[in-house]
Motif scaffolding. Structure first.
Motif, short mmCIF file in Angstrom:
data_model
loop_
_atom_site.label_atom_id
_atom_site.label_comp_id
_atom_site.label_asym_id
_atom_site.label_seq_id
_atom_site.Cartn_x
_atom_site.Cartn_y
_atom_site.Cartn_z
N THR A 205 0.82 -1.22 0.00
CA THR A 205 0.00 0.00 0.00
C THR A 205 0.85 1.27 0.00
OG1 THR A 205 -0.16 -0.22 2.40
CG2 THR A 205 -2.02 -1.03 1.08
N ASP A 206 2.14 1.13 0.32
CA ASP A 206 3.03 2.29 0.34
C ASP A 206 3.84 2.43 -0.95
OD1 ASP A 206 2.21 2.88 2.90
OD2 ASP A 206 3.86 1.77 3.86
N GLU A 207 3.82 1.41 -1.80
CA GLU A 207 4.60 1.46 -3.03
C GLU A 207 3.93 2.41 -4.02
OE1 GLU A 207 7.45 0.38 -3.41
OE2 GLU A 207 7.78 -1.51 -2.34
N SER A 208 4.69 3.31 -4.59
CA SER A 208 4.13 4.28 -5.52
C SER A 208 3.90 3.66 -6.89
CB SER A 208 5.08 5.47 -5.66
OG SER A 208 6.26 5.09 -6.36
N ASP A 209 3.02 4.29 -7.66
CA ASP A 209 2.80 3.84 -9.03
C ASP A 209 4.10 3.96 -9.84
OD1 ASP A 209 0.17 3.44 -8.35
OD2 ASP A 209 -0.55 5.30 -9.26
N ALA A 210 4.87 4.99 -9.55
CA ALA A 210 6.13 5.20 -10.26
C ALA A 210 7.10 4.05 -9.99
CB ALA A 210 6.76 6.52 -9.86
N ASP A 211 7.17 3.60 -8.72
CA ASP A 211 8.04 2.47 -8.39
C ASP A 211 7.58 1.20 -9.10
OD1 ASP A 211 9.74 3.86 -6.79
OD2 ASP A 211 8.97 3.11 -4.88
N ALA A 212 6.27 1.00 -9.14
CA ALA A 212 5.74 -0.19 -9.80
C ALA A 212 6.10 -0.21 -11.28
CB ALA A 212 4.23 -0.27 -9.62
N ARG A 213 5.91 0.93 -11.93
CA ARG A 213 6.21 1.01 -13.37
C ARG A 213 7.70 0.81 -13.62
NH1 ARG A 213 2.47 5.43 -13.00
NH2 ARG A 213 0.46 4.89 -13.91
N ARG A 214 8.53 1.46 -12.80
CA ARG A 214 9.97 1.35 -13.02
C ARG A 214 10.46 -0.07 -12.74
NH1 ARG A 214 14.10 4.08 -14.42
NH2 ARG A 214 16.16 3.94 -13.47
N CYS A 215 9.93 -0.70 -11.72
CA CYS A 215 10.31 -2.08 -11.40
C CYS A 215 10.01 -3.00 -12.58
CB CYS A 215 9.57 -2.55 -10.15
SG CYS A 215 10.00 -4.22 -9.60
N PHE A 216 8.82 -2.85 -13.17
CA PHE A 216 8.46 -3.71 -14.30
C PHE A 216 9.18 -3.30 -15.57
CE2 PHE A 216 5.64 -5.85 -11.64
CZ PHE A 216 5.15 -6.96 -12.32
N ASP A 217 9.42 -2.00 -15.75
CA ASP A 217 10.16 -1.56 -16.94
C ASP A 217 11.55 -2.17 -16.98
OD1 ASP A 217 8.17 -0.06 -18.06
OD2 ASP A 217 8.93 1.89 -17.37
N ILE A 218 12.23 -2.19 -15.84
CA ILE A 218 13.60 -2.72 -15.78
C ILE A 218 13.61 -4.23 -15.67
CG2 ILE A 218 15.74 -2.74 -14.45
CD1 ILE A 218 15.11 0.16 -13.64
N ASN A 219 12.91 -4.76 -14.67
CA ASN A 219 13.01 -6.19 -14.36
C ASN A 219 12.34 -7.08 -15.40
OD1 ASN A 219 14.05 -5.05 -12.04
ND2 ASN A 219 12.78 -6.21 -10.63
N VAL A 220 11.23 -6.61 -15.96
CA VAL A 220 10.47 -7.45 -16.90
C VAL A 220 10.69 -7.00 -18.34
CG1 VAL A 220 8.21 -8.37 -17.50
CG2 VAL A 220 8.76 -7.89 -15.10
N HIS A 221 10.30 -5.77 -18.65
CA HIS A 221 10.42 -5.32 -20.04
C HIS A 221 11.89 -5.27 -20.49
CE1 HIS A 221 6.18 -4.68 -20.35
NE2 HIS A 221 6.17 -3.85 -19.33
N GLY A 222 12.80 -4.94 -19.57
CA GLY A 222 14.22 -4.94 -19.90
C GLY A 222 14.71 -6.32 -20.30
N VAL A 223 14.26 -7.33 -19.55
CA VAL A 223 14.62 -8.71 -19.87
C VAL A 223 13.99 -9.14 -21.19
CG1 VAL A 223 14.28 -11.12 -19.16
CG2 VAL A 223 15.07 -9.42 -17.50
N MET A 224 12.72 -8.79 -21.38
CA MET A 224 12.05 -9.14 -22.63
C MET A 224 12.75 -8.50 -23.83
SD MET A 224 8.03 -8.79 -21.60
CE MET A 224 7.19 -10.05 -20.64
N LEU A 225 13.08 -7.22 -23.69
CA LEU A 225 13.73 -6.50 -24.78
C LEU A 225 15.08 -7.11 -25.09
CD1 LEU A 225 13.90 -4.17 -26.77
CD2 LEU A 225 14.68 -2.70 -24.89
#
Length: 267
Positions: free
Chosen positions: A91-111
């Motif tokens: 509940t304390d995690e920001s939307d920005a943190d969520a997007r950045r986490c997935f951008d790097i950890n997931v989309h970065g790996v996919m790319l």
């Protein structure tokens, strides 16, 4: 080991330890990191070419791979290691943190995987190694974003492996447990357990390159425990989690000790 190996997020931590271990085995290593100054420093310490790479940018990742091949020759192995780990109550995690986490950890790996496949499939050989985590199969309070991102990496890696397995390219995932890097700053180790060191993960990667297989858990013994744990009732799994303090590790942490890391991953 006469291979050309490019590694993202390799200016520090697991990535740098892996680069060092592979270099010692005779591989030609190419360092990549979003922190260009740190990448150059790491490259200089190893006598290896180093280039900036933002894994969330196709243009940057394409340029990194092109520079790597220009400097060292055709890439035999790409290790998608770059990742971040925000922690705390969901509940304390920001939307920005969520997007950045997935951008790097997931989309970065996919790319990285897609771009590497574009190079390797026409050659009929190559190996892509995605650094996931046991957090992708073991879920812990205070780690929801990271759990979700690493679960996605594991699923993506396995599906991609099945898709290209008959075309000469190996695709593997590495699942480390808690490892003594900046990612765990300000947290306690599970009760009665020692964290891995980056060199332990590096050794597993070296072994995986020498003998490709779908997945490597570090340490190996935890692989068996995870499989057994998945068969246990929820109340037993939760009791085990409480026994080792896993229910509190990423909720009751020292924010001051994580301040520098948090600032860097959000920059």
């Amino acid at each position: 080991m006469s291979k050309v190996i490019a590694i993202t997020g390799s200016a520090r931590g697991i990535g740098l330890a892996t680069a060092r271990a592979l270099k010692a085995k005779g591989a030609t290593v190419v360092i990549g990191d979003i922190d260009e100054a740190a990448a150059k420093e790491a490259g200089a310490s190893l006598g290896a070419p180093a280039f900036p790479v933002d894994v969330t940018s196709r243009e940057s990742f394409e340029a990194f791979l092109a520079e790597a091949e220009k400097a060292a020759g055709p890439i035999d192995v790409l290790i998608n290691n770059a990742g971040i780990m925000p922690i705390g109550a969901v509940t304390d995690e920001s939307d920005a943190d969520a997007r950045r986490c997935f951008d790097i950890n997931v989309h970065g790996v996919m790319l990285g995987t897609k771009l590497a496949l574009g190079l390797m499939l026409p050659r009929g050989k190559g190996h892509i190694i995605n650094i996931a985590s046991l957090a992708g199969v073991m879920y812990v309070p205070g780690l929801a974003l990271y759990n979700a991102s690493k679960a996605a990496v594991i699923a993506f890696t396995e599906a991609t492996r099945l898709e290209v397995q008959d075309r000469g390219v190996h695709v593997s995932a590495v699942l480390p447990t808690f490892t003594n890097t900046e990612l765990v700053a300000g947290t306690q180790s599970p009760k009665g357990m020692d964290n891995c060191e980056p060199e332990d993960i590096a050794a597993a990667v070296v072994e995986l390159i020498g003998r490709p297989r779908p997945q490597a858990v570090v340490p190996k013994k935890l692989g068996r425990q995870v499989k057994i744990g998945a068969l246990l009732p929820d109340r037993v799994r939760q009791a085990t989690s409480r026994r080792y303090g896993l229910d509190k590790i990423f909720l009751d942490y020292d924010p001051e000790a994580r301040k520098a890391y948090d600032a860097r991953i959000r920059n």
